[in-house]
Design an enzyme around this catalytic site. Structure first.
Site, PDB file in Angstrom:
ATOM      1  N   GLU A  15      -2.506  -3.797   7.032  1.00  0.00           N
ATOM      2  CA  GLU A  15      -3.581  -4.752   7.248  1.00  0.00           C
ATOM      3  C   GLU A  15      -3.678  -5.843   6.194  1.00  0.00           C
ATOM      4  O   GLU A  15      -4.768  -6.387   5.952  1.00  0.00           O
ATOM      5  CB  GLU A  15      -4.922  -4.016   7.298  1.00  0.00           C
ATOM      6  CG  GLU A  15      -5.406  -3.420   5.971  1.00  0.00           C
ATOM      7  CD  GLU A  15      -4.983  -1.989   5.718  1.00  0.00           C
ATOM      8  OE1 GLU A  15      -5.593  -1.320   4.866  1.00  0.00           O
ATOM      9  OE2 GLU A  15      -4.024  -1.529   6.386  1.00  0.00           O
ATOM     10  N   ASN A  16      -2.591  -6.219   5.537  1.00  0.00           N
ATOM     11  CA  ASN A  16      -2.632  -7.262   4.518  1.00  0.00           C
ATOM     12  C   ASN A  16      -3.506  -8.435   4.971  1.00  0.00           C
ATOM     13  O   ASN A  16      -3.401  -8.889   6.109  1.00  0.00           O
ATOM     14  CB  ASN A  16      -1.221  -7.791   4.241  1.00  0.00           C
ATOM     15  CG  ASN A  16      -0.207  -6.688   4.121  1.00  0.00           C
ATOM     16  OD1 ASN A  16      -0.275  -5.851   3.253  1.00  0.00           O
ATOM     17  ND2 ASN A  16       0.760  -6.692   5.039  1.00  0.00           N
ATOM     18  N   HIS A  73      -6.776  -1.655  15.165  1.00  0.00           N
ATOM     19  CA  HIS A  73      -7.010  -0.945  13.908  1.00  0.00           C
ATOM     20  C   HIS A  73      -6.769  -1.866  12.712  1.00  0.00           C
ATOM     21  O   HIS A  73      -7.621  -1.955  11.815  1.00  0.00           O
ATOM     22  CB  HIS A  73      -6.088   0.273  13.839  1.00  0.00           C
ATOM     23  CG  HIS A  73      -6.236   1.082  12.596  1.00  0.00           C
ATOM     24  ND1 HIS A  73      -7.033   2.202  12.521  1.00  0.00           N
ATOM     25  CD2 HIS A  73      -5.696   0.940  11.356  1.00  0.00           C
ATOM     26  CE1 HIS A  73      -6.978   2.702  11.299  1.00  0.00           C
ATOM     27  NE2 HIS A  73      -6.167   1.949  10.570  1.00  0.00           N
ATOM     28  N   GLU A  74      -5.640  -2.542  12.702  1.00  0.00           N
ATOM     29  CA  GLU A  74      -5.327  -3.388  11.551  1.00  0.00           C
ATOM     30  C   GLU A  74      -6.267  -4.587  11.475  1.00  0.00           C
ATOM     31  O   GLU A  74      -6.667  -5.003  10.380  1.00  0.00           O
ATOM     32  CB  GLU A  74      -3.861  -3.835  11.603  1.00  0.00           C
ATOM     33  CG  GLU A  74      -2.845  -2.704  11.700  1.00  0.00           C
ATOM     34  CD  GLU A  74      -3.012  -1.640  10.629  1.00  0.00           C
ATOM     35  OE1 GLU A  74      -3.443  -1.965   9.508  1.00  0.00           O
ATOM     36  OE2 GLU A  74      -2.706  -0.467  10.916  1.00  0.00           O
ATOM     37  N   GLU A  96       0.854  -1.184   0.000  1.00  0.00           N
ATOM     38  CA  GLU A  96       0.000   0.000   0.000  1.00  0.00           C
ATOM     39  C   GLU A  96       0.892   1.235   0.000  1.00  0.00           C
ATOM     40  O   GLU A  96       1.816   1.327   0.816  1.00  0.00           O
ATOM     41  CB  GLU A  96      -0.918   0.026   1.212  1.00  0.00           C
ATOM     42  CG  GLU A  96      -1.925   1.156   1.148  1.00  0.00           C
ATOM     43  CD  GLU A  96      -2.948   1.137   2.276  1.00  0.00           C
ATOM     44  OE1 GLU A  96      -3.769   2.066   2.327  1.00  0.00           O
ATOM     45  OE2 GLU A  96      -2.913   0.220   3.107  1.00  0.00           O
ATOM     46  N   GLY A 138       2.973   2.519  10.644  1.00  0.00           N
ATOM     47  CA  GLY A 138       2.793   1.834  11.913  1.00  0.00           C
ATOM     48  C   GLY A 138       2.565   0.346  11.704  1.00  0.00           C
ATOM     49  O   GLY A 138       3.159  -0.488  12.381  1.00  0.00           O
ATOM     50  N   ALA A 139       1.686   0.023  10.741  1.00  0.00           N
ATOM     51  CA  ALA A 139       1.384  -1.372  10.448  1.00  0.00           C
ATOM     52  C   ALA A 139       0.585  -1.413   9.154  1.00  0.00           C
ATOM     53  O   ALA A 139       0.144  -0.388   8.642  1.00  0.00           O
ATOM     54  CB  ALA A 139       0.594  -2.019  11.594  1.00  0.00           C
ATOM     55  N   GLU A 167      -9.957   4.322   6.045  1.00  0.00           N
ATOM     56  CA  GLU A 167      -9.154   4.726   7.201  1.00  0.00           C
ATOM     57  C   GLU A 167      -9.981   5.478   8.238  1.00  0.00           C
ATOM     58  O   GLU A 167      -9.837   5.259   9.439  1.00  0.00           O
ATOM     59  CB  GLU A 167      -7.959   5.561   6.752  1.00  0.00           C
ATOM     60  CG  GLU A 167      -6.941   4.797   5.919  1.00  0.00           C
ATOM     61  CD  GLU A 167      -6.342   3.600   6.636  1.00  0.00           C
ATOM     62  OE1 GLU A 167      -6.489   3.493   7.874  1.00  0.00           O
ATOM     63  OE2 GLU A 167      -5.731   2.758   5.952  1.00  0.00           O
TER      64      GLU A 167
END
Length: 873
Positions: free
Chosen positions: A270-271, A303-304, A127, A267-268, A326
């Protein structure tokens, strides 16, 4: 200034579906640091209505094309064209299998986009547009495909091979190699693709969904960090349970995996089924992580995970819809955190972040609507406006619809668009259909930039009624939900509360309290207690509110407003009054008056032990120097820093006894617990300590930095001393580094504290640290800790009158851009304030920015940021 600072933009108005769809993707990835081979097979079909002979243009960057074939037949050079960005098939058939073999060099990929190496481990970040650096593809979010991925690598070097979905095969090969095959049955866009290969261990747990499906939970880390994953797994299980209860969303694969990596731009990510995390948001132990670290892990893990539905199962049609996935997901993680912790304190923290980051963005040269209408590179629009303001828009919808109807509306949205690529309009339509509300005017929140300014006057009418007149400066006007309460000035008793909507340029609202038998409060019949109107309770809308309210009324609300958010807001306003008056920037208020009102409010809070300690801690925290600059022009930031320090010192002297008592009663003996109870006590203790050190009492801080029982207390004391004039400062920081020099995440805290040095040697100190073994410009966490902290938080030295801070940052941006354009572009945001500086600083900052804009080989990311910052100059 050069005219080619930024290339032409991509526009929302130009969106159109692709001529071809990709229904299935098979990848065969042969991992090698210097030359990874990727063989892809794409099942492609021409969409209905598209004319024969339509070309197919695939995205690709930094790739070597090795072979290309359609339906097994190699293409001749006249059947396709190739340049630095695209592979174009000139006249492909209507339905076909495209086979492409490419090579890439992960070890040379310092941009950390696509396939790259982190501490010898292969990982990906796709992303927004990183998949095109792995293979040629229609790299856009509205292309949803089923992925099957085979990974092959040296078994000794990379014993763990991971991809999205569930593993369906694995085995050993000749030559010490091995393979694994993963399949994700859910169609997804390429930005959700993930791959990992490395020497990792799995820390495992499990979760059973409410429908009885068993899910294996695995956190993959380097072996030495296996003891620091417990809180990540605990947060994940709580998030999974909460999402089932709050939104009715279950997990849909057999396995959910998290991988911690040290080199990560975000931060991370979400794959689908394989989340890749910045290690700072996975690894925690009481000895190495602070309460804030634990909170960050809890929030980001949630969140992820929540993206599995709001982002993955329902994805976005195009990158202009980024605020949809988001904003909705930030709202969901904020609600989760509020339920896990103190809801009132969480709301204050969320709004603090909004006011500190998004409001300045809305008011400056980087302002844009939550859904922008154009961009040069989408990487530059992962902003506070997209995330934080996007969340506030969703929150306003919940406020207007009510909890039950909002839940029905979100269910409807997920049901309608599961497996689809959606838009903001789709989301709004689900909200409207479930509620029966006309949201056409409300939808302006997504398409208009800037925070509305609402002017409010509250006064008795001629017949004794309490009337609020509200006006907004937006044209056309937006629909603004206004929560309100009418409270007794002395008692804080709620006389009336409710919700109204400001949807015209100016409106009047009757807020007259209803009479209470046997109690004061009826303003129409000579009530004895004066009613005060508390507006925008719970921060019901992200607006700037101007209320002409005398200081005594604001002080009364600061002491007794029953709405926790508005009580904090009133106290925060008194802090601002005092600091700005001390700096000579608020003529209508005397600093002494503001300090007196602020001191009384804080004294009342410290004396009221029924208040949550975490809430009292928030009241004790003065606005940051950056927050104090908002709304001001002709800025002299160091002057504001000095004024703030003076006011904090005065408050500390005024409240030394209750602050000392709060410090002593907020100790947390016994085993460390990161939950809100103990964390709140530590927050109050350390907020009190910070003020006491400002007044010159540093003994407690030195003792705590040396002998604290957990990293929260040690780090709080060390950070406080780092920003002070204490003679013990340098020795404390040196001993801290000596103790933790082998722990990269802890050392990043030390780098940030060094960057906050308050005296004139700060920049020299930062320059010397660029050559320190603890610093690595290839690790974004370290660059953000040192360079980012200096530019964004050390206002005295970044804004030094000689311009040395501006020139330092310009040099760093040009240097960093050569290896990591996304990181450089984000750091450039520190120049956002340049137009509001006083003339001398403004001139130097402008020159530094122009130097960045005119540098040779500037990336598209940094070009766009420079162009936006300098627009109209």
């Amino acid at each position: 200034m050069r005219t080619d600072v930024a290339p032409p933009p991509t526009r929302l108005a130009d969106y159109r579906p692709t001529d071809y769809a990709v229904d299935a993707v098979s990848l065969d990835v042969r991992l090698d640091p210097a030359r990874t081979i990727v063989r892809s097979e794409l099942k492609v079909r021409r969409r209905e209505g598209v004319e024969d002979g339509a070309s197919l243009r695939l995205d690709g960057e930094a790739l070597e094309l090795v072979a290309i074939a359609i339906d097994g037949v190699a293409l001749s050079s006249d059947q396709y064209s190739l340049d630095e960005k695209y592979l174009t098939l000139k006249t492909p058939p209507a339905v076909f299998t495209l086979s492409v073999e490419t090579a890439c060099a992960p070890e040379a990929n310092t941009a950390l986009s696509g396939l790259y190496l982190s501490n010898g481990m292969f990982c990906t970040q796709c992303e927004a547009e990183g998949f095109r650096r792995i293979t040629y593809y229609l790299d856009r979010p509205d292309i949803l495909s089923v992925f099957t991925v085979r990974i092959e690598a040296d078994k000794d070097a990379y014993p763990v091979l991971l991809a999205n979905g569930d593993k369906i095969n694995s085995g050993d090969l000749d030559g010490g190699r091995h393979f694994a095959v993963w399949r994700d049955p859910h169609p997804k866009p390429a930005y959700l693709f993930a791959l990992v290969g490395g020497d990792l261990v799995a820390v495992e747990d499990g979760f059973t969904t409410r429908s009885g499906h068993d899910v294996a939970l695995k956190v993959f880390v380097q072996a030495e960090n296996a003891d620091k994953c417990a809180y990540t797994l605990d947060s994940l299980k709580r998030a999974m349970k909460w999402d089932e209860e709050a939104f009715g969303r279950e997990y849909d694969l057999d396995t959910f995996m998290i991988v911690a990596v040290d080199h990560f731009n975000f931060g991370a990510m979400e794959n689908k089924g394989l989340n890749i995390f910045n290690s700072a948001y996975v690894l925690a132990s009481p000895e190495t992580a602070t309460d804030q670290d634990y909170e960050n892990i809890e929030s980001i893990v949630a969140h992820e995970y929540f993206h599995n539905w709001s982002g993955n199962r329902v994805t976005l049609r195009d990158w202009f819809q980024l605020c949809l996935k988001e904003g909705f997901t930030v709202f969901r993680d904020q609600e989760f955190s509020a339920d896990m912790r103190d809801r009132s304190v969480q709301r204050i923290k969320d709004v603090r972040r909004l006011l500190s980051h998004q409001f300045p963005e809305d008011a400056g040269p980087l302002s844009h609507p939550p859904r922008p209408d154009q961009f040069i590179t989408i990487d530059n629009f992962y902003t506070a406006t997209v995330y934080e303001k996007g969340a506030e828009i969703v929150r306003m919808l919940k406020t207007m619809l009510g909890p039950e109807t909002f839940r029905k509306a979100s269910d409807l949205y997920f049901e309608r668009h599961d497996g689809e690529a959606a838009t903001v309009e789709d989301f709004a339509r689900a909200m409207a259909d479930a509620s029966g509300l006309d949201l056409s005017q409300f939808s302006l929140w997504w398409t208009q930039a800037g925070a509305p300014r609402v002017e409010a006057s509250i006064a008795p009418s001629g017949d004794g009624r309490l009337v609020a007149t509200l006006s907004q400066d937006t044209d056309p006007p937006r629909a603004i939900p206004v929560g309100y309460a009418v409270v007794g000035a002395a008692s804080g008793r709620v006389m009336r509360e409710g919700l109204v909507t400001l949807d015209q340029t100016s409106q009047r609202f009757d807020l007259t309290p209803e009479p209470h038998e046997g109690e004061p409060g009826d303003t129409r019949e000579g009530a004895t207690e004066r009613p005060l109107a508390s507006l925008f309770t719970h921060f019901s809308a992200p607006v700037v509110v101007d209320i002409d309210r005398p200081l005594d009324e604001r002080a009364a609300l600061a002491k007794s407003d029953p709405d926790p958010f508005n009580r904090w807001s009133a106290v925060d306003g008194l802090w601002r009054d005092a600091c700005l008056a001390e700096a000579g920037r608020r003529k209508e208020v005397e600093a002494d008056e503001a300090v007196a009102g602020l001191g009384a409010a804080l004294h009342a809070a410290l004396a009221d032990q029924a208040l949550a300690p975490a809430f009292t801690a928030q009241l004790l925290m003065a606005p940051s120097p950056g927050d104090l600059t908002q709304g001001l022009d002709e800025l002299d930031p160091p002057r504001l820093v000095r004024a703030r320090a003076t006011i904090r010192g005065r408050i500390a002297a005024l409240l030394e006894t209750p602050l000392t008592e709060a410090f002593e009663r907020s100790q947390t003996p016994g085993p460390f617990d990161p939950s809100s109870g103990q964390a709140g006590k530590r927050a109050l203790k350390n907020a009190a300590l910070s003020l006491l050190v400002e007044a010159g009492h540093d003994t407690r801080a030195v003792r705590q930095a040396e002998a604290g029982r957990n990293m929260t207390d040690v780090a709080a004391a060390a950070s406080i001393l780092a920003q002070s004039a204490s003679e013990a400062r340098d020795d404390v920081l040196e001993r801290f580094y000596d103790r933790w020099r082998t722990n990269a995440l802890v050392v990043n805290k030390w780098l940030a504290w060094r960057a906050l040095r308050p005296d004139g040697e700060a920049l020299n100190d930062v320059r010397s640290l660029l050559e320190h073994p603890a610093y690595d410009e290839g690790t974004p966490n370290k660059v953000r800790a040192l360079v980012g902290t200096f530019a964004n938080l050390n206002l005295s030295n970044f804004h030094a009158v000689d311009g040395s801070g501006y020139n330092f940052l310009a040099d760093q941006l040009i240097r960093i851009d050569g290896r990591n354009p996304q990181l450089a572009a984000r750091l450039a945001g520190a120049f956002e304030v340049w137009r509001r500086l006083e003339s001398g600083r403004r001139s130097i900052a402008r020159h530094a920015l122009r130097r960045v804009a005119n540098a040779e080989k500037t990336s598209m990311n940094l070009k766009e940021m420079a162009a936006r910052l300098l627009a109209g100059d």
